[in-house]
Write a protein that holds these residues in place. Sequence first.
Motif, PDB file in Angstrom:
ATOM      1  N   ALA A 191       0.970  -1.093  -0.122  1.00  0.00           N
ATOM      2  CA  ALA A 191       0.184  -0.171  -0.126  1.00  0.00           C
ATOM      3  C   ALA A 191       0.911   1.182   0.048  1.00  0.00           C
ATOM      4  O   ALA A 191       1.870   1.520   0.891  1.00  0.00           O
ATOM      5  CB  ALA A 191      -0.901   0.155   1.198  1.00  0.00           C
ATOM      6  N   TYR A 192       0.575   2.067  -1.016  1.00  0.00           N
ATOM      7  CA  TYR A 192       1.452   3.277  -1.014  1.00  0.00           C
ATOM      8  C   TYR A 192       0.435   4.458  -0.798  1.00  0.00           C
ATOM      9  O   TYR A 192      -0.689   4.498  -1.295  1.00  0.00           O
ATOM     10  CB  TYR A 192       1.969   3.608  -2.527  1.00  0.00           C
ATOM     11  N   LEU A 193       1.262   5.526  -0.263  1.00  0.00           N
ATOM     12  CA  LEU A 193       0.520   6.737  -0.017  1.00  0.00           C
ATOM     13  C   LEU A 193       0.861   7.843  -1.216  1.00  0.00           C
ATOM     14  O   LEU A 193       1.961   8.145  -1.052  1.00  0.00           O
ATOM     15  CB  LEU A 193       0.703   7.357   1.559  1.00  0.00           C
ATOM     16  N   ARG A 194       0.085   8.262  -1.970  1.00  0.00           N
ATOM     17  CA  ARG A 194       0.257   9.199  -2.907  1.00  0.00           C
ATOM     18  C   ARG A 194       0.056  10.819  -2.416  1.00  0.00           C
ATOM     19  O   ARG A 194      -0.907  11.007  -1.709  1.00  0.00           O
ATOM     20  CB  ARG A 194      -0.819   9.081  -4.044  1.00  0.00           C
ATOM     21  N   GLN A 195       1.216  11.235  -2.312  1.00  0.00           N
ATOM     22  CA  GLN A 195       0.941  12.852  -1.888  1.00  0.00           C
ATOM     23  C   GLN A 195       1.550  13.522  -3.183  1.00  0.00           C
ATOM     24  O   GLN A 195       2.982  13.691  -3.524  1.00  0.00           O
ATOM     25  CB  GLN A 195       1.954  12.985  -0.591  1.00  0.00           C
ATOM     26  N   GLU A 228       3.074  14.251  -6.391  1.00  0.00           N
ATOM     27  CA  GLU A 228       3.663  13.382  -7.612  1.00  0.00           C
ATOM     28  C   GLU A 228       4.209  12.526  -6.868  1.00  0.00           C
ATOM     29  O   GLU A 228       4.909  11.412  -7.678  1.00  0.00           O
ATOM     30  CB  GLU A 228       4.147  14.297  -8.703  1.00  0.00           C
ATOM     31  N   LYS A 229       4.436  12.381  -5.398  1.00  0.00           N
ATOM     32  CA  LYS A 229       5.298  11.240  -4.910  1.00  0.00           C
ATOM     33  C   LYS A 229       4.290  10.173  -4.408  1.00  0.00           C
ATOM     34  O   LYS A 229       3.110  10.156  -4.103  1.00  0.00           O
ATOM     35  CB  LYS A 229       5.839  11.927  -3.638  1.00  0.00           C
ATOM     36  N   GLU A 230       4.892   8.966  -4.292  1.00  0.00           N
ATOM     37  CA  GLU A 230       4.188   7.812  -3.777  1.00  0.00           C
ATOM     38  C   GLU A 230       5.078   7.109  -2.641  1.00  0.00           C
ATOM     39  O   GLU A 230       6.314   7.005  -2.923  1.00  0.00           O
ATOM     40  CB  GLU A 230       3.717   6.772  -4.764  1.00  0.00           C
ATOM     41  N   GLU A 231       4.954   7.158  -1.510  1.00  0.00           N
ATOM     42  CA  GLU A 231       5.620   6.494  -0.643  1.00  0.00           C
ATOM     43  C   GLU A 231       4.935   5.180   0.172  1.00  0.00           C
ATOM     44  O   GLU A 231       3.845   5.074   0.245  1.00  0.00           O
ATOM     45  CB  GLU A 231       5.900   7.298   0.827  1.00  0.00           C
ATOM     46  N   LEU A 232       5.873   4.133   0.259  1.00  0.00           N
ATOM     47  CA  LEU A 232       5.326   2.991   0.964  1.00  0.00           C
ATOM     48  C   LEU A 232       4.722   3.302   2.209  1.00  0.00           C
ATOM     49  O   LEU A 232       5.267   3.581   3.139  1.00  0.00           O
ATOM     50  CB  LEU A 232       6.363   2.006   0.850  1.00  0.00           C
ATOM     51  N   LEU A 233       3.254   2.747   2.599  1.00  0.00           N
ATOM     52  CA  LEU A 233       2.638   3.117   3.671  1.00  0.00           C
ATOM     53  C   LEU A 233       2.812   1.664   4.556  1.00  0.00           C
ATOM     54  O   LEU A 233       3.211   1.758   5.742  1.00  0.00           O
ATOM     55  CB  LEU A 233       1.287   3.365   3.624  1.00  0.00           C
ATOM     56  N   LEU A 234       2.433   0.746   3.887  1.00  0.00           N
ATOM     57  CA  LEU A 234       2.524  -0.739   4.627  1.00  0.00           C
ATOM     58  C   LEU A 234       2.817  -1.799   3.394  1.00  0.00           C
ATOM     59  O   LEU A 234       2.028  -1.731   2.551  1.00  0.00           O
ATOM     60  CB  LEU A 234       1.151  -0.679   5.472  1.00  0.00           C
ATOM     61  N   GLU A 235       3.576  -2.373   3.741  1.00  0.00           N
ATOM     62  CA  GLU A 235       3.971  -3.776   2.904  1.00  0.00           C
ATOM     63  C   GLU A 235       3.076  -4.957   3.103  1.00  0.00           C
ATOM     64  O   GLU A 235       2.773  -5.288   4.057  1.00  0.00           O
ATOM     65  CB  GLU A 235       5.408  -4.021   2.579  1.00  0.00           C
ATOM     66  N   ARG A 236       2.762  -5.807   2.059  1.00  0.00           N
ATOM     67  CA  ARG A 236       2.132  -7.027   2.192  1.00  0.00           C
ATOM     68  C   ARG A 236       1.109  -7.004   3.115  1.00  0.00           C
ATOM     69  O   ARG A 236       0.722  -7.551   3.750  1.00  0.00           O
ATOM     70  CB  ARG A 236       3.249  -7.951   2.543  1.00  0.00           C
ATOM     71  N   VAL A 237       0.171  -6.114   2.494  1.00  0.00           N
ATOM     72  CA  VAL A 237      -1.158  -5.690   3.094  1.00  0.00           C
ATOM     73  C   VAL A 237      -2.145  -7.104   2.499  1.00  0.00           C
ATOM     74  O   VAL A 237      -2.206  -7.494   1.371  1.00  0.00           O
ATOM     75  CB  VAL A 237      -1.757  -4.407   2.751  1.00  0.00           C
TER      76      VAL A 237
END
Lengths: 63, 63
Positions: free
Chosen positions: A6-10, A12-21
């Motif tokens: 799960a990535y959080l889009r902010q 133009e950036k996307e940062e990993l919020l939580l892996e292997r959801v």
Amino acid sequence: MCEANAYLRQGEKEELLLERVDKIIPQGNELYLENIFGQRKTIKGRIVEMALVDHKIVLERNE
Amino acid sequence: MCEANAYLRQGEKEELLLERVDKIIPQGNELYLENIFGQRKTIKGRIVEMALVDHKIVLERNE
């Protein structure tokens, strides 16, 4: 295993919020996420798009 | 492959709406779904829960 990251889009950036959801449960204006390691996160946000074959879920925080 | 089956919950019943879904994109009060065979469906509804390890996504129509 068929979980997704799960990535959080902010902007133009996307940062990993939580892996292997594994589980995502929308609750009102929040999303409850739980991954295969039992880690849990709740964010005020919404699902923008999911591409399961790519193991990718993109979220955005609510304004 | 890591797609999931999308079920439509109606009361206590769940019926299969679209199998082997790859992409889900919420658009306003609708959900756009596309599966690995290229089949597409749009419904007026929302995601109730997702359990990716079980390959299961549950949707409900908006009232």
